[in-house]
Design a protein around this motif. Sequence first.
Motif, short mmCIF file in Angstrom:
data_model
loop_
_atom_site.label_atom_id
_atom_site.label_comp_id
_atom_site.label_asym_id
_atom_site.label_seq_id
_atom_site.Cartn_x
_atom_site.Cartn_y
_atom_site.Cartn_z
N TYR A 99 87.67 -33.88 -6.79
CA TYR A 99 86.65 -32.97 -7.33
C TYR A 99 87.21 -31.56 -7.25
O TYR A 99 87.59 -31.10 -6.18
CB TYR A 99 85.36 -33.09 -6.52
CG TYR A 99 84.34 -32.02 -6.82
CD1 TYR A 99 83.69 -31.99 -8.07
CD2 TYR A 99 84.02 -31.03 -5.89
CE1 TYR A 99 82.75 -31.01 -8.35
CE2 TYR A 99 83.08 -30.04 -6.17
CZ TYR A 99 82.44 -30.04 -7.41
OH TYR A 99 81.52 -29.06 -7.68
N LYS B 119 74.51 -20.67 -15.96
CA LYS B 119 75.06 -19.35 -15.65
C LYS B 119 75.13 -18.46 -16.88
O LYS B 119 75.27 -17.26 -16.77
CB LYS B 119 76.45 -19.49 -15.01
CG LYS B 119 76.52 -20.54 -13.89
CD LYS B 119 75.66 -20.18 -12.69
CE LYS B 119 75.61 -21.34 -11.70
NZ LYS B 119 74.86 -21.04 -10.49
N ILE C 95 77.07 -34.33 -11.35
CA ILE C 95 77.99 -34.48 -10.21
C ILE C 95 77.43 -35.56 -9.28
O ILE C 95 78.13 -36.45 -8.81
CB ILE C 95 78.16 -33.13 -9.48
CG1 ILE C 95 78.78 -32.09 -10.43
CG2 ILE C 95 79.00 -33.29 -8.21
CD1 ILE C 95 78.73 -30.66 -9.91
N ILE D 155 86.98 -27.32 -8.85
CA ILE D 155 86.30 -26.24 -9.60
C ILE D 155 87.41 -25.26 -9.97
O ILE D 155 87.66 -24.28 -9.26
CB ILE D 155 85.24 -25.54 -8.72
CG1 ILE D 155 84.31 -26.57 -8.08
CG2 ILE D 155 84.44 -24.51 -9.54
CD1 ILE D 155 83.54 -26.06 -6.89
C1 LIG Z 1 80.54 -25.01 -8.80
C2 LIG Z 1 79.16 -25.36 -9.23
N1 LIG Z 1 78.96 -26.51 -9.88
C3 LIG Z 1 77.75 -26.88 -10.29
C4 LIG Z 1 76.66 -26.09 -10.05
C5 LIG Z 1 75.33 -26.60 -10.48
O1 LIG Z 1 74.75 -25.85 -11.47
P1 LIG Z 1 73.61 -26.40 -12.41
O2 LIG Z 1 73.11 -27.69 -11.84
O3 LIG Z 1 72.55 -25.36 -12.40
O4 LIG Z 1 74.25 -26.61 -13.74
C6 LIG Z 1 76.80 -24.87 -9.38
C7 LIG Z 1 75.65 -24.01 -9.11
O5 LIG Z 1 75.68 -22.97 -8.52
C8 LIG Z 1 78.09 -24.51 -8.95
O6 LIG Z 1 78.31 -23.38 -8.29
#
Ligand SMILES: Cc1ncc(COP(=O)(O)O)c(C=O)c1O
Length: 401
Positions: free
Chosen positions: A174, A242, A106, A176
């Motif tokens: 962006y 996760k 990201i 989710i």
């Molecule tokens: C929505 C979301 N994206 C990305 C991440 C990043 O996770 P990671 O870098 O551990 O893959 C998180 C972590 O909590 C998250 O909540």
Amino acid sequence: MENKKLIEFNKILSKHAPPFRDRAELERGKYDFAIAYPDPGSLPLDGLLAALKDGLSDEGQDLALYPDVQGYAPLREYVSYKLKRDRAMTVDPEQVVLGDGSSQHISTIIDLLIDNGDAVITEDFCYSNSLTKLRISGADIHGVRCDKSGMKPDNLEMVIADLVAQDKRPKLIYTIPTFQNPQGWTMTLERRKALLDIASFYEIPILEDDCYVDLRFEGDNVPAIHSLDLTGQVMYVGSFSKTIAPGLRMGYFVGPEEIIGRFRMVRKISGSGVNEFAALAIHRYAMSGLDDHVEQLLKIQRDRRDTMIATLGETFGSNAKWSTPEGGLYLWLQMPESVDLNEVTKEALEAGVGYQPGTMFAADAGSGQNYARLCFGYNSSEEISKGIEVLSDLFSQKGFF
Ligand SMILES: Cc1ncc(COP(=O)(O)O)c(C=O)c1O
């Protein structure tokens, strides 16, 4: 020599330097509802150990080399297979880049696309680290209003049209879409299509962050936005944090060649590829035990969600509301508008309960003072009940109920 002055680094920092972060901010509560961790007791340590042993005996001597800039090829092949199987995404392994978690990707995308002042669209409340990175890059962030089905298309279109009219076409959307962090909803198929239509009309790329998608314990799977895209405008990130463990630091990015080529350069100058030692183990483990492990995990997480919701129901009374997510690791608590949960975060931590107040997730950096994200992945069900009771006692002492 004796009177030499210490260098004042704060005066010579680059304009890209992030804000200072104190170690005290890393303090954790006994009842840790602050961070979206998986259950520590069920981490598949034996499976990982066996997978690592196999990986090292098969290919350990390759650790003498710098890894492939896009990461260990067999793990990229597994990601390509998994995305086809679970998300109906057709992705060549050459289109996959592994990284230190999905957050690194990201961050790279933001570095590649965003200049100071560029407009970026996000959900009204979204993942705080992505917001922080956007702010450090000088992005002009616009949060789109959401309901239980995801971003509202009429508001999205209005925000974009308004920006375009000011000659500030957004550089990125962006989102989710699955078990949205922190709001917990999953964007419906209709909304995904509407988002794609609007983004393609205005020619704006989308970054789909599907970090929690494997953690669905009820309800139907909704197709990835990437799988609906015919124009190549959707980039995608996923993670093993996760489903296995965040400590492994392994995530993946999928995108068009123009962007992957930049990732190759970013990876090359940061030492090439990604931790091959971890990748060897994750690959063997993913091929053998991961699916069964996730199945076990889902039973645990669903129980914990239910426990948290039941205890909130018993102790928080009718003044509070919360989401009931069909998966993921957190719920979104809403207190009456007069309540400021920022003010009591520190006191709650002293009483043993960690949570993140809503303002941390606010695209406008100010709203959401009466909201909090409560994660249910880390503590046992008994601890979750106790922690919610402690929080309820504190909130009633403060007169919030
Ligand atoms: C929505 C979301 N994206 C990305 C991440 C990043 O996770 P990671 O870098 O551990 O893959 C998180 C972590 O909590 C998250 O909540």
